[in-house]
Design an enzyme around this catalytic site. Structure first.
Site, mmCIF file in Angstrom:
data_model
loop_
_atom_site.group_PDB
_atom_site.id
_atom_site.type_symbol
_atom_site.label_atom_id
_atom_site.label_comp_id
_atom_site.label_asym_id
_atom_site.label_seq_id
_atom_site.Cartn_x
_atom_site.Cartn_y
_atom_site.Cartn_z
ATOM 1 N N ASP A 239 10.423 -75.360 -36.570
ATOM 2 C CA ASP A 239 9.845 -74.287 -36.323
ATOM 3 C C ASP A 239 10.226 -73.723 -36.193
ATOM 4 O O ASP A 239 11.471 -73.130 -35.975
ATOM 5 C CB ASP A 239 8.655 -74.571 -36.232
ATOM 6 C CG ASP A 239 7.088 -74.066 -35.930
ATOM 7 O OD1 ASP A 239 6.871 -72.988 -37.792
ATOM 8 O OD2 ASP A 239 6.026 -74.435 -35.658
HETATM 9 C C1 BGC Z 1 3.924 -72.212 -37.161
HETATM 10 C C2 BGC Z 1 4.111 -73.158 -38.352
HETATM 11 C C3 BGC Z 1 4.749 -72.348 -39.387
HETATM 12 C C4 BGC Z 1 5.793 -71.288 -39.424
HETATM 13 C C5 BGC Z 1 5.910 -70.565 -41.174
HETATM 14 C C6 BGC Z 1 5.265 -71.244 -36.907
HETATM 15 O O1 BGC Z 1 4.944 -69.890 -36.246
HETATM 16 O O2 BGC Z 1 4.211 -72.748 -35.655
HETATM 17 O O3 BGC Z 1 3.048 -73.831 -38.569
HETATM 18 O O4 BGC Z 1 4.339 -73.281 -40.876
HETATM 19 O O5 BGC Z 1 5.701 -70.394 -38.380
HETATM 20 O O6 BGC Z 1 4.514 -69.832 -40.876
#
Ligand code: BGC
Length: 750
Positions: A239
Site C-alpha cells: 500500500d
Molecule cells: C489506500 C489504498 C489506495 C492507495 C492509492 C492508500 O492510502 O489505502 O487503498 O489504493 O492509497 O491511492
C-alpha cells in the site's frame, strides 16, 4: 518475458514506483500505470503526468477532503461495494469488473487498485463501504467474479488490503491482533478463495501491522501463507508508503514498493551490497515484476469506452442491489402525491470518501427521477411540526435519511450508528401521525433504525453510485422488483456488535477478541435478536423452497456432497431470489459458529415458474482450522445443511453424517495427563508396551495397570508411580515411549 541483464541499481529501481502512480521503466521494459479504485476510476491527470504534484494531493484525497476531484478524469461511479455486494450476483460483478477494465484501458491504466475485500468486522469501520461483506465466502466469490471481468480486459487487479484492515483508527500503526483460527477461517479465507478462483495479477499488502508485524514486512503472511500454502505466483505490492523497512519487506515477500521513494531504494541497495538481502531475492521479485509487465502487454485490443452504456450498468447494478428491508404492502407505490423530505433527494451522496472515489460522468438526481412518476413536493428536513403540516393531504411521505456523517470514510471510523441529528425524530413523528412513511437510507454500513416497526417501508441504498436516483425510482414504482439482500448484519444497538468490547484497541494493539464469531456468526452464537439479519431482503413476490436433496448421506475427507433445492416463484410478479446454503456443525471438535454460509445463487423466475438449483460442496467447506495442527480438519459428528432465504430464515434442512478425521495424538510425554493420553488407543498401547519393558510385568499386568490409571487428571508418570513406586525410571520410561512412537510412525509411513 526474459529479463534483460540488469545492474543491481536497475533491479532495485525496477522494484520501486516512479512518481505516485507508475512503476519504473528500466532497460527498455515499459512502466505500468496504476490507479484506484474498486467502484470507478480515479485518474488524476496531473498526478499521473506530473510526479512532482505528489504527496499533498494524494494525502488530501486519502483524507477525504472536499474538492477532492481536482483534475481527476470523469469516470463512471458505480455503486460502492457495500451496495453492489447486496446483489449477490456473480454475473453482475463480472460485468462491473469488465466495465472498469474498459474504462481503465481508455485511460491507459494497466492495474486497478482493487477490489478491497477486508471483512466488515464492525459497521463503524471507515472503509466498510469499500468492502463487500462480513462473510468470507461471499466476499471471495464476488471479488473473484469482478477480478475475472477486469482481467479479461487486460487490466490487472490488486486484491487488497492484505490483511486485516478492519478499522481506520491509527490505521498504519495499530496492530490487528488476530488468532490463527480467525485468520484462516475468516480474515484470510476470502483472499484465499478469490486468489484460487481468479488469480489476481497483484495483491496489495495493507498498512496495518498484523500480530505485531507490518503486513508489508510480514513473511508469515506474504510468503508462508500467500506463496507457500496458496501457491500464489503474482506480484505483491505495498500500500502507498506502507513500507518502513524496505530490505525487510523484500525478504518478507513485497516485490514492488509503491510509490517512489529514493530513501527506500537506497536502503535496499545498501542491504544487497552488504549481503543482508541476497541477490536471488531481488531477482525473484524482478522476475515477478517482469511477468506483470508481460501480462499487461498481452492485453487484447481495447473495446470502445461506452460511457452511456456504463451509466446504464451503474443503474442496473444499483437496482439489483438496493435492499428492501421492510414493507407493509405500501410498495410498490402507484403514482400519487408524494412529500419528499431531505437534501439527499437533490444532492445525493453517491459514494464514500477517500481514495476509492470517482468524479462521476453524470448523476441521476432522485427528485428529478421521482417527478417522472409521482407528483412530488420537496422539503429539506425541518421540525416535525413543519413536516407534519406539509404531509397533510399527501398520499405518502418519502424520507431521504442518512447516517450521522462527521468524518468517516478512509482514515476515520464512525463513532455512532445513529442517523443524522433530528432525522429519526421526524420519521417517528410522521409515522405516529398515521402517514405512510417510506424511508430510503444512504449509509456505508448498518445504522440504527429505532422506528423500523413503525414505518411503512425501508429501502437501503448504501452508497448507490451515479445511477442510484433512477434505480430507486424504479424500485419504488415496481418497474424493478427489489432483489438485494444484506451482506452484513444490522444490529439492534452498537453494543451488540461481536467485537464491541475490544474495538478499536489501545496502546497500539487491537485484539480481535471474538475470534471466529464475526458478524452473523457472533449474533447467532449469542442467540441475540438483531434488527435485520445477514442475508435479509424482501421482494414484491414470494418464493417457495422445496425438496432439499443431498447426493450422499455423509461427508468424508477427499469427498464432496451436492445439494439441490427446488425454488418456485409463488407470487404474482416476476422476481429474483437469492438462495443461501448454510452448514450447521453438530458436535464439532472445536467450538464453531452455529451456521456458516457455504454457497449461494441468485435466480430470476416468472410467476409460477420453478427451477432446481445445484450447490456442489467440497470437504473443505465442512472443515474448521485447527490451530494445534496448523491445518483445516474435518472433525464433527455430522452437519445440518440448510437452504435459507436469510441467515435467520431457514426454509429447509437435512442432516448428514461426518466421517471425522482421527483426533491428533496427545503428546506422548510422561507429564501428559493420564486420562488424556490413555483416551487415545494407539498411545495407550504404547504405554502398556513401554511398561513391560521398564518393569517386570506381563502384558495382562501392564494392561491392568494402564486401566487403573485411566481417569487420572494427573501426569502419567505421577499416576503410575503412585501404584508401582520409584523403581520406574522416568528417563527410561520416556525413552521407551519415544521408541514406541517411532515404531508406530514407521508402520504408518514406511
Ligand atoms: C489506500 C489504498 C489506495 C492507495 C492509492 C492508500 O492510502 O489505502 O487503498 O489504493 O492509497 O491511492
Amino acid at each position: 518475458m526474459t529479463l534483460p541483464p540488469l545492474t543491481r541499481d536497475e533491479k532495485v529501481a525496477f522494484l520501486n514506483g516512479q512518481g505516485l502512480w507508475r512503476s519504473r521503466a528500466v532497460a527498455g521494459i515499459p512502466a505500468l500505470v496504476m490507479t484506484d479504485g474498486t467502484h470507478g476510476l480515479r485518474y488524476s491527470t496531473s498526478q499521473i503526468d506530473d510526479a512532482a504534484q505528489g504527496l499533498a494531493a494524494f494525502l488530501a484525497v486519502a483524507r477525504g477532503d472536499t474538492g477532492m476531484f481536482g483534475d481527476t478524469a470523469p469516470a463512471t461511479c458505480f455503486p460502492n461495494a457495500c451496495l453492489s455486494a447486496c446483489s449477490w450476483d456473480l454475473d453482475l460483478a463480472y460485468r462491473l469488473g469488465a466495465a472498469l477494465g474498459i474504462e481503465a484501458r481508455a485511460l491507459g491504466v494497466n492495474i486497478l487498485l482493487g477490489p478491497g475485500i477486508n471483512i466488515r468486522r464492525t459497521p463503524l469501520a471507515g472503509r466498510a463501504f469499500e468492502y463487500f461483506s462480513e462473510d468470507p465466502v461471499l466476499s471471495g466469490d464476488l471479488a473473484a467474479a469482478m477480478i475475472r471481468g477486469l482481467q479479461d480486459q487486460g487490466v490487472g487487479a490488486s486484491l487488497k488490503h492484505f490483511a486485516c484492515n478492519n478499522s481506520e483508527i491509527a490505521r498504519t500503526t495499530t496492530s490487528s491482533d488476530v488468532d490463527l483460527r480467525a485468520l484462516r477461517e475468516i480474515y484470510l479465507a476470502g483472499f484465499e478463495r478469490a486468489i484460487a478462483k481468479a488469480d489476481p495479477w497483484t495483491v496489495m499488502a495493507a498498512y496495518n501491522p498484523l500480530n505485531g508485524v507490518a503486513c508489508a514486512e510480514n513473511g508469515w503472511l506474504l510468503t508462508t501463507v500467500l506463496r507457500e500454502d496458496w501457491g500464489y505466483r503474482g506480484l505483491v505490492l505495498s500500500d502507498w508508503h506502507a513500507i518502513r523497512d524496505r530490505p525487510a519487506s523484500l525478504l518478507a515477500g513485497t516485490d514492488l514498493d509503491m510509490p517512489e521513494s529514493a530513501p527506500r531504494r537506497a536502503a535496499l541497495s545498501a542491504a544487497v551490497a552488504e549481503g543482508r538481502v541476497p541477490e536471488a531475492a531481488l531477482d525473484a521479485a524482478c522476475a515477478r515484476m517482469a511477468r506483470l509487465v508481460e501480462r499487461a502487454q498481452a492485453a487484447p485490443p481495447a473495446p470502445p469506452n461506452d460511457l452511456a452504456a456504463h451509466h446504464d450498468l451503474a443503474r442496473q447494478i444499483a437496482a439489483q442491489s438496493i435492499v428492501l428491508l421492510a414493507n407493509d404492502g405500501t410498495l410498490p407505490l402507484a403514482p400519487c402525491r408524494l412529500l419528499v423530505i431531505g437534501e439527499g433527494a437533490i444532492h445525493p451522496v453517491i459514494q464514500g470518501a477517500g481514495s476509492a472515489t470517482t468524479r462521476p460522468t453524470q448523476v441521476d438526481q432522485p427528485l428529478e427521477a421521482l417527478q417522472r412518476h409521482y407528483h412530488c413536493t420537496h422539503l429539506p428536513f425541518g421540525t416535525a411540526g413543519e413536516m407534519l403540516e406539509a404531509a397533510a393531504g399527501q398520499d405518502a411521505v418519502l424520507v431521504f435519511a442518512s447516517h450521522q456523517g462527521s468524518r468517516e470514510g478512509e482514515g476515520a471510523d464512525r463513532d455512532t450508528l445513529a442517523l443524522a441529528p433530528g432525522q429519526s425524530e421526524v420519521i417517528t413523528a410522521l409515522a405516529r401521525a398515521g402517514h405512510r412513511v417510506i424511508v430510503t437510507l444512504t449509509c456505508p454500513d448498518a445504522v440504527d433504525l429505532p422506528w423500523a416497526e413503525e414505518v411503512s417501508a425501508i429501502l437501503c441504498c448504501f452508497y448507490p453510485g451515479q445511477g442510484g436516483g433512477a434505480a430507486l425510482r424504479d424500485i419504488l414504482s415496481g418497474a424493478v422488483n427489489p432483489s438485494g439482500k444484506l451482506t452484513t448484519t444490522f444490529p439492534l444497538r452498537m453494543g451488540d456488535i461481536p467485537g464491541f468490547l475490544s474495538y478499536p484497541g489501545e496502546n497500539g494493539h487491537h485484539s480481535y477478541g471474538e475470534g471466529v464469531f464475526v458478524g452473523y456468526r457472533g449474533y447467532d452464537q449469542r442467540e441475540m435478536p438483531v434488527r435485520y439479519p445477514f442475508g435479509h431482503g424482501l421482494s414484491y413476490t414470494t418464493f417457495r423452497y422445496e425438496a432439499l436433496r443431498l447426493s450422499g448421506a455423509a461427508i468424508a475427507r477427499g469427498g464432496g456432497i451436492t445439494a439441490e433445492v427446488t425454488l418456485t416463484n409463488s407470487g404474482a410478479r416476476r422476481g429474483k431470489e437469492i438462495v443461501q446454503l448454510y452448514i450447521r456443525p453438530l458436535d464439532p471438535a472445536l467450538r464453531r459458529p452455529p451456521r456458516e454460509l457455504k454457497a449461494f445463487a441468485k435466480v430470476d423466475l416468472q410467476p409460477g415458474e420453478s427451477t432446481t438449483l445445484t450447490f456442489p460442496l467440497t470437504d473443505r467447506d465442512f472443515c474448521h482450522f485447527d490451530p494445534a495442527e496448523g491445518r483445516f480438519v474435518l472433525r464433527a459428528k455430522g452437519f445440518v445443511i440448510e437452504a435459507a432465504a436469510s441467515s435467520r430464515d431457514i426454509r429447509l434442512s437435512e442432516r448428514i453424517d461426518c466421517v471425522a478425521e482421527p483426533a491428533a495424538a496427545p503428546p506422548l510425554r510422561t507429564g501428559t495427563p493420564a486420562d488424556v493420553l490413555l483416551a487415545h488407543p494407539p498411545s495407550a498401547r504404547i504405554v502398556a508396551e513401554a511398561l513391560t519393558r521398564c518393569l517386570p510385568l506381563s502384558e495382562p499386568e501392564a494392561d491392568a495397570l494402564v486401566g487403573r490409571c485411566r481417569g487420572s487428571f494427573l501426569g502419567l508418570y505421577d499416576t503410575l508411580t503412585w501404584y508401582v513406586g520409584p523403581e520406574l525410571s522416568e528417563a527410561a520410561f520416556q525413552a521407551e515411549l519415544d521408541r514406541g512412537r517411532d515404531l508406530l510412525d514407521l508402520a504408518r509411513n514406511p
